[in-house]
Design a protein around this motif. Sequence first.
Motif, PDB file in Angstrom:
ATOM      1  N   GLY A  34       0.831  -1.178   0.000  1.00 11.30           N
ATOM      2  CA  GLY A  34       0.000   0.000   0.000  1.00 11.30           C
ATOM      3  C   GLY A  34       0.872   1.235   0.000  1.00 11.30           C
ATOM      4  N   PRO A  35       0.335   2.370  -0.438  1.00  8.07           N
ATOM      5  CA  PRO A  35       1.106   3.619  -0.393  1.00  8.07           C
ATOM      6  C   PRO A  35       1.488   3.968   1.042  1.00  8.07           C
ATOM      7  N   ASN A  36       2.470   4.852   1.201  1.00 10.29           N
ATOM      8  CA  ASN A  36       2.826   5.314   2.544  1.00 10.29           C
ATOM      9  C   ASN A  36       1.593   5.878   3.243  1.00 10.29           C
ATOM     10  N   GLY A  37       1.404   5.486   4.497  1.00  9.98           N
ATOM     11  CA  GLY A  37       0.257   5.970   5.254  1.00  9.98           C
ATOM     12  C   GLY A  37      -1.034   5.252   4.962  1.00  9.98           C
ATOM     13  N   SER A  38      -0.970   4.130   4.271  1.00 14.81           N
ATOM     14  CA  SER A  38      -2.202   3.433   3.887  1.00 14.81           C
ATOM     15  C   SER A  38      -2.792   2.589   5.007  1.00 14.81           C
ATOM     16  N   GLY A  39      -2.051   2.420   6.101  1.00 16.58           N
ATOM     17  CA  GLY A  39      -2.569   1.648   7.228  1.00 16.58           C
ATOM     18  C   GLY A  39      -1.892   0.321   7.449  1.00 16.58           C
ATOM     19  N   LYS A  40      -0.811   0.042   6.715  1.00 19.35           N
ATOM     20  CA  LYS A  40      -0.151  -1.262   6.839  1.00 19.35           C
ATOM     21  C   LYS A  40       0.420  -1.476   8.246  1.00 19.35           C
ATOM     22  N   SER A  41       1.203  -0.508   8.719  1.00 17.81           N
ATOM     23  CA  SER A  41       1.835  -0.675  10.038  1.00 17.81           C
ATOM     24  C   SER A  41       0.801  -0.719  11.147  1.00 17.81           C
ATOM     25  N   THR A  42      -0.242   0.107  11.036  1.00 15.43           N
ATOM     26  CA  THR A  42      -1.307   0.097  12.043  1.00 15.43           C
ATOM     27  C   THR A  42      -1.993  -1.258  12.070  1.00 15.43           C
ATOM     28  N   THR A  43      -2.225  -1.833  10.906  1.00 13.80           N
ATOM     29  CA  THR A  43      -2.846  -3.155  10.830  1.00 13.80           C
ATOM     30  C   THR A  43      -1.975  -4.201  11.513  1.00 13.80           C
ATOM     31  N   MET A  44      -0.681  -4.169  11.235  1.00 13.69           N
ATOM     32  CA  MET A  44       0.216  -5.160  11.828  1.00 13.69           C
ATOM     33  C   MET A  44       0.305  -4.983  13.342  1.00 13.69           C
TER      34      MET A  44
END
Length: 241
Positions: A34-44
């Motif tokens: 996903g683009p930067n800030g798309s929520g990947k790290s928050t999801t993990m």
Amino acid sequence: MIELRELTKRYGDRVAVDRLNVRVQPGVVTGFLGPNGSGKSTTMRMILGLDAPDHGEALIGGVPYADLSWPLRSVGALLDAGAFHPGRSGHAHLTALAASNDIPASRVERVLRVVGLSDAATRRAGTYSLGMRQRLGVAVALLGDPGVLLLDEPVNGLDPEGIRWIRNLLRGLAAEGRTVLVSSHLITEMALTADRLVVIGRGRLLAETTVAELAAGHDTLEDAFLRLTAPTTDHRGTETS
């Protein structure tokens, strides 16, 4: 298996993760894009119980991370390569984690060999290069011999040889039947590493598919990714939310 059910996270008026429904299957490497800030790290972070969802749930083997009896022996994670005491040696860092999670001490030497840090094991981790810190983080993830692995940008700081090593390692772990979820912004690397892809934008699921299916009809996987995520970014390549 990792399962996300209507997973949602808000920060004030901003929705970081928006009703995400995903299943990450064992036996394959799943790329999380996903683009930067798309929520990947928050999801993990929500999968690992570090952030609480506002709605929905994240399950590992059918239960939340917090309900796992021995989390490090069930789930291995690399989110922050700097998550260690800089004054401790790599060996001491792993030994302390092993002791606190009832993991045999023999695993310390084994994972140090796997990640290529045996010769640097007695050095203070604070003196490690970024690539060596990444390798130590991978060693921590592997320490409990877990069936589920989550890695956020694992090739960050690695040289070409190290990138090939992590690629082969992840594919080997998946071939053993483990569930492997890898977040990355390197689309071309995911084309070489992943079997399946989960693509999100503005916290919403855009695609859950195979690498071949997403790339079909495009010159490269990168072209397919940019076309898919274009509505979630502005013309400067910065996410609008």
